[in-house]
Design a protein around this motif. Structure first.
Motif, PDB file in Angstrom:
ATOM      1  N   MET A 210       0.779  -1.102   0.046  1.00 30.69           N
ATOM      2  CA  MET A 210       0.067   0.020   0.112  1.00 30.69           C
ATOM      3  C   MET A 210       0.803   1.059   0.142  1.00 30.69           C
ATOM      4  O   MET A 210       0.804   2.077  -0.807  1.00 30.69           O
ATOM      5  CB  MET A 210      -0.728   0.108   1.292  1.00 30.69           C
ATOM      6  N   LEU A 211       1.896   1.288   0.931  1.00 32.91           N
ATOM      7  CA  LEU A 211       2.742   2.415   1.125  1.00 32.91           C
ATOM      8  C   LEU A 211       3.444   2.446  -0.352  1.00 32.91           C
ATOM      9  O   LEU A 211       3.768   3.374  -0.678  1.00 32.91           O
ATOM     10  CB  LEU A 211       3.585   2.265   2.218  1.00 32.91           C
ATOM     11  N   LEU A 212       3.806   1.221  -0.747  1.00 35.99           N
ATOM     12  CA  LEU A 212       4.876   1.354  -1.735  1.00 35.99           C
ATOM     13  C   LEU A 212       4.187   1.646  -3.104  1.00 35.99           C
ATOM     14  O   LEU A 212       4.589   2.422  -3.959  1.00 35.99           O
ATOM     15  CB  LEU A 212       5.116  -0.416  -2.095  1.00 35.99           C
ATOM     16  N   LEU A 213       2.790   1.564  -3.092  1.00 39.12           N
ATOM     17  CA  LEU A 213       1.793   1.775  -4.361  1.00 39.12           C
ATOM     18  C   LEU A 213       1.831   3.526  -4.218  1.00 39.12           C
ATOM     19  O   LEU A 213       2.129   4.032  -5.297  1.00 39.12           O
ATOM     20  CB  LEU A 213       0.539   1.287  -4.201  1.00 39.12           C
ATOM     21  N   SER A 214       1.645   4.010  -3.027  1.00 41.93           N
ATOM     22  CA  SER A 214       1.524   5.420  -3.000  1.00 41.93           C
ATOM     23  C   SER A 214       2.851   6.071  -3.424  1.00 41.93           C
ATOM     24  O   SER A 214       2.691   7.005  -4.131  1.00 41.93           O
ATOM     25  CB  SER A 214       1.220   5.651  -1.471  1.00 41.93           C
ATOM     26  N   SER A 215       4.150   5.505  -3.002  1.00 41.19           N
ATOM     27  CA  SER A 215       5.123   6.208  -3.329  1.00 41.19           C
ATOM     28  C   SER A 215       5.542   6.082  -4.770  1.00 41.19           C
ATOM     29  O   SER A 215       5.913   6.970  -5.421  1.00 41.19           O
ATOM     30  CB  SER A 215       6.467   5.537  -2.340  1.00 41.19           C
ATOM     31  N   LEU A 216       5.157   4.934  -5.311  1.00 38.18           N
ATOM     32  CA  LEU A 216       5.428   5.011  -6.785  1.00 38.18           C
ATOM     33  C   LEU A 216       4.164   5.743  -7.611  1.00 38.18           C
ATOM     34  O   LEU A 216       4.605   6.543  -8.392  1.00 38.18           O
ATOM     35  CB  LEU A 216       5.076   3.391  -7.211  1.00 38.18           C
ATOM     36  N   CYS A 217       3.097   6.026  -7.003  1.00 40.52           N
ATOM     37  CA  CYS A 217       2.340   7.054  -7.708  1.00 40.52           C
ATOM     38  C   CYS A 217       2.930   8.437  -7.429  1.00 40.52           C
ATOM     39  O   CYS A 217       2.894   9.191  -8.436  1.00 40.52           O
ATOM     40  CB  CYS A 217       0.892   7.008  -7.004  1.00 40.52           C
ATOM     41  N   PHE A 218       3.240   8.653  -6.242  1.00 41.27           N
ATOM     42  CA  PHE A 218       3.867  10.231  -6.165  1.00 41.27           C
ATOM     43  C   PHE A 218       5.117  10.239  -7.191  1.00 41.27           C
ATOM     44  O   PHE A 218       5.161  11.343  -7.899  1.00 41.27           O
ATOM     45  CB  PHE A 218       4.482  10.137  -4.534  1.00 41.27           C
ATOM     46  N   THR A 219       5.959   9.369  -7.271  1.00 38.35           N
ATOM     47  CA  THR A 219       6.842   9.446  -8.275  1.00 38.35           C
ATOM     48  C   THR A 219       6.309   9.840  -9.666  1.00 38.35           C
ATOM     49  O   THR A 219       6.781  10.822 -10.518  1.00 38.35           O
ATOM     50  CB  THR A 219       7.738   8.212  -8.369  1.00 38.35           C
TER      51      THR A 219
END
Lengths: 106, 555, 107
Positions: free
Chosen positions: C1-10
């Motif tokens: 979930m956090l992984l998804l968020s950080s990828l989305c942010f990038t």
């Protein structure tokens, strides 16, 4: 209340907005119902009775929303009423025709 | 109306959003709290013990089965709820046989003490369940009336979402544009950003909300197309139930549920188990259904394992047959409720819900901001309609969060043995909301904003303190016990209070600075404190000019 | 979930870089035109990869739902940063993508 309507310098007086609201709420509801009946008949043979009804119901809210938007986008309230009534009559007739057709088929 | 389609949609968006905006705000905020309803209930029953960190599922199941065997004799249906991240206590429930003329029997629950195996008597409270049920039951109204009101509001919300997309020309080029200006452009940007970033959520939550009462709203259509039998058959097709055996009235000794659990454990991870349902307990037909935390938004057959409680064999289950439309329908329900969400996803649900709430709030504030300059020029002060909207805004956007805090205060401060305590908790919430709606009518608008913001900050900051004075489940103890269910709650109160305090402070400095317009009320709702700071630095004379007239108009 | 968020942010930060208005907000110096052209395709690529990852990790039904949630959070953070702390966006994007690729490799 009149303040609310006058605020926007509508070309039509406040009763026109009232009339449109009624058209959107009740005309839209009837349209949602008639469209669901129509879809229920249209898909009857391809997906089965219950699912056909169900799909018609699921789409009815979208139909309702589009109808309400349309009512408030045409140039006059009478045009909105006229359009809704025509479309409703069309859908009911089409549904009736499909019912005859389906009735014969099954 | 207007010649241009987009123009008329803009008009439509404005009024559709305004007329039910406050009810939608109420629905969104109570619904958002619903994502944490189990956690809220636990906080509101402080008699429950702290979390026990080291105890195996087998031990827990034994405790529950012992309790149920003693206390739920002659009952067919038992449920055991294992401690989860959300609700960290062992709970059991059982359904009594239906009384004459009723379809389903009464459901009784108990929270168990792991050490003694006895029931824990908690204070009477509506808990989180009552709070989130308000978002579609509207508490005081009969269910039928409230479903129709909620449906009407949701329909208008759906219209507002669709028209909002239609009128927003450059949805992608303006994607990140947020100009931290004060006044109209600032509020417009806030409203746009909040709407766009969570657009899939807004659409999903509104449409699925309508689907919940699909058959109530479209009853005309179903009545025209089906008779009573066909209707219930259709319902069964759309919402299939897993089958289980009924009691055969032949008593038989049941195996220990914890021993049955051994078979299930092999296919799951140890901590996946969330609920155990027992059917036809102590009967020859006794069956036990092990359910783990949902892993799919419709239905994953692997999430459930049925075991015979007499022979100990796994009973293969026919998987539920969904139609395509039924899959969509159930999928939307599940997305709406977010039961599948793990801790991080749950917080994201919560924040997205708050974004929706803030979107409504910013839309409402936008309405007054847009009309303020024009209204202030009027000789007799602002119109009645404008003042009404402004007062409702203050009383709802800041008033309702305070009223919700009052609900929590009532839980801690009302006498434990009070008669009708559950209802009084809710009554106190609505009485405080009513008072806070009336209050802005008696004060100038800018004073009312500022005072209610300060009050909100105060009540939320003081909640953990009241918790400390009235119970032993306060922040210090819960942190020492590493019980994040309780601790997270108090910490959230502090954070919300801090955000309100920040907003109140910001409002005051801006106000003293140069009587500018309202502070960013919304961002303390979504708990991000940076947003408001640049909201009103250079806005000029208009505000200064207006301030005396506001007071005149409102008092 | 956090992984998804950080990828989305990038991914979203890359989109920002592709728009001249926002690029000036984030980076002080001029960026070669050729590089600018690559930002948008790279952003789409990363977003597609994140979508694939969400389905891979959480399945067809929950995956997309979580992806939208992650996107919402990422854009919210980015919008706030753009407004108040625009300069740290590139650093944060690089840091987050590093962390997420390490956690991807580990899993």
């Amino acid at each position: 209340m009149t303040y609310l309507f006058n605020q926007f310098n509508l070309s039509s007086p406040s009763w026109a907005v009232f009339s449109r609201s009624l058209a959107a709420i009740f005309g839209g509801y009837v349209l949602a119902t008639s469209s669901s009946l129509f879809i229920g008949q249209l898909l009857l043979n391809s997906v089965g009775k219950y699912q056909a009804i169900h799909i018609g119901l699921l789409l009815s809210f979208i139909v309702y929303a589009c109808a309400a938007m349309w009512v408030f986008s045409v140039s006059s309230a009478s045009k909105a009423w006229g359009g809704l009534i025509k479309l409703n009559v069309f859908l009911f007739v089409a549904t009736w025709l499909l019912m005859q057709l389906n009735g014969v088929a099954s | 109306m207007k010649d241009n389609f987009r123009q008329s949609m803009k008009w439509f968006h404005t009024w559709v959003g305004l007329i039910v905006g406050w009810i939608l705000f109420f629905m969104f905020i109570t619904g958002t709290l619903g994502y944490f309803y189990q956690e809220i209930t636990r906080w509101m029953e402080p008699e429950r013990p702290f979390i026990e960190h080291s105890i195996s599922n087998e031990q827990l199941i034994d405790i529950a089965q012992n309790y149920l065997t003693k206390n739920a004799q002659g009952i067919d249906e038992w449920d055991i709820y294992l401690p989860t991240v959300r609700d960290q206590n062992l709970r059991v429930g059982w359904r009594h046989a239906p009384e004459a003329g009723k379809k389903r029997g009464r459901y009784q629950r108990a929270v168990l003490d792991i050490n003694t195996g006895a029931k824990i008597d908690s204070r009477a409270t509506g808990g989180g369940r009552l709070l989130y049920r308000m978002h579609y039951r509207l508490h005081y109204l009969s269910s039928k009336i409230s479903y129709w009101i909620v449906g009407f509001c949701s329909m208008l919300m759906l219209l507002a979402v669709i028209t909002g997309v239609v009128i927003h020309k450059k949805i992608f080029t303006d994607f990140f544009t947020f100009r931290a200006k004060k006044g109209l452009p600032g509020w417009l940007d806030i409203h746009n950003v909040l709407s766009v970033i969570a657009l899939p959520f807004h659409f999903m939550i509104t449409y699925s909300g309508l689907l919940f009462f699909l058959f109530t709203y479209m009853a005309l259509s179903t009545n025209l197309q089906t008779n009573e039998n066909e209707y219930s058959e259709m319902r069964k097709e759309i919402f299939p139930r897993s089958a289980h055996l009924e009691s055969a009235n032949q008593p038989s000794a049941m195996l220990d549920i914890s021993s049955l659990y051994q078979q299930v454990k092999m296919s799951w991870k140890n901590d996946d188990l969330s609920t155990i349902e027992v059917f036809a307990a102590h009967d020859i037909n006794a069956q036990v259904l092990f359910i783990r935390h949902e892993t799919d938004i419709t239905y994953n057959p692997k999430d459930q394992v049925m075991v015979s409680a007499i022979t100990g064999d796994v009973i293969p289950q026919a998987s539920k047959e969904y139609t395509a439309a039924g899959m969509i329908h159930n999928g939307f329900f599940s997305l709406h409720e977010g039961q599948f969400a793990g801790p991080v996803a749950r917080w994201i649900y919560f924040f997205t819900g708050l974004i929706g709430t803030a979107m409504i709030a910013s839309g409402l504030i936008l309405w007054t901001t847009k009309r303020k300059p024009q209204q202030m020029k009027k000789a007799n002060g602002p119109d009645f309609g404008y003042r009404l909207v402004e007062q409702l805004n203050i009383g709802t956007i800041v008033g309702l969060p305070i009223a919700i805090a009052a609900y929590f205060y009532a839980n801690r401060l009302l006498p434990i043995d009070m008669i009708d305590r559950v209802n009084w908790e809710a009554n106190i919430m609505f009485i405080s909301w009513a008072l806070l709606l009336i209050y802005p009518a008696l004060r100038p608008a800018n004073k009312a904003w500022s005072e209610q913001l300060q009050l909100a900050a105060l009540v939320y900051m003081a909640l953990p303190l009241v918790n400390l004075l009235t119970t032993d489940k306060h922040l210090i103890n819960s942190l020492v016990q590493q019980d994040w269910g309780f601790a997270g709650f108090d910490l959230t109160f502090l954070a919300v209070g801090a955000c309100f305090a920040f907003a109140a402070y910001k409002y005051k400095t801006l106000h003293v600075d140069k009587k500018v317009r309202k502070p960013t009320i919304k961002q303390e709702v979504i708990k991000e404190s940076g947003q408001g700071s640049k909201q009103g630095e250079t806005f000029g004379n208009e505000g200064l000019l207006n301030a005396p007239q506001v007071s005149k108009g409102n008092s | 979930m956090l992984l998804l968020s950080s990828l989305c942010f990038t991914a979203m930060a890359l989109f920002c870089l592709a728009m001249s208005k926002h690029r000036q907000q984030i980076i002080a110096q001029e960026v070669p035109k050729l590089v600018v052209r690559f930002f948008r395709p790279a952003a789409w690529l990363l977003l597609t990869f994140t979508a694939y990852l969400s389905v891979e990790l959480f399945g067809w039904s929950i995956g997309p739902a979580l992806l939208f949630g992650a996107l919402t959070m990422a854009i919210l953070l980015l919008t706030l940063l753009l407004t108040y702390q625009a300069k740290i966006v590139p650093q944060l994007a690089i840091l987050l993508s590093l962390i997420s690729s390490i956690s991807l490799l580990n899993s």
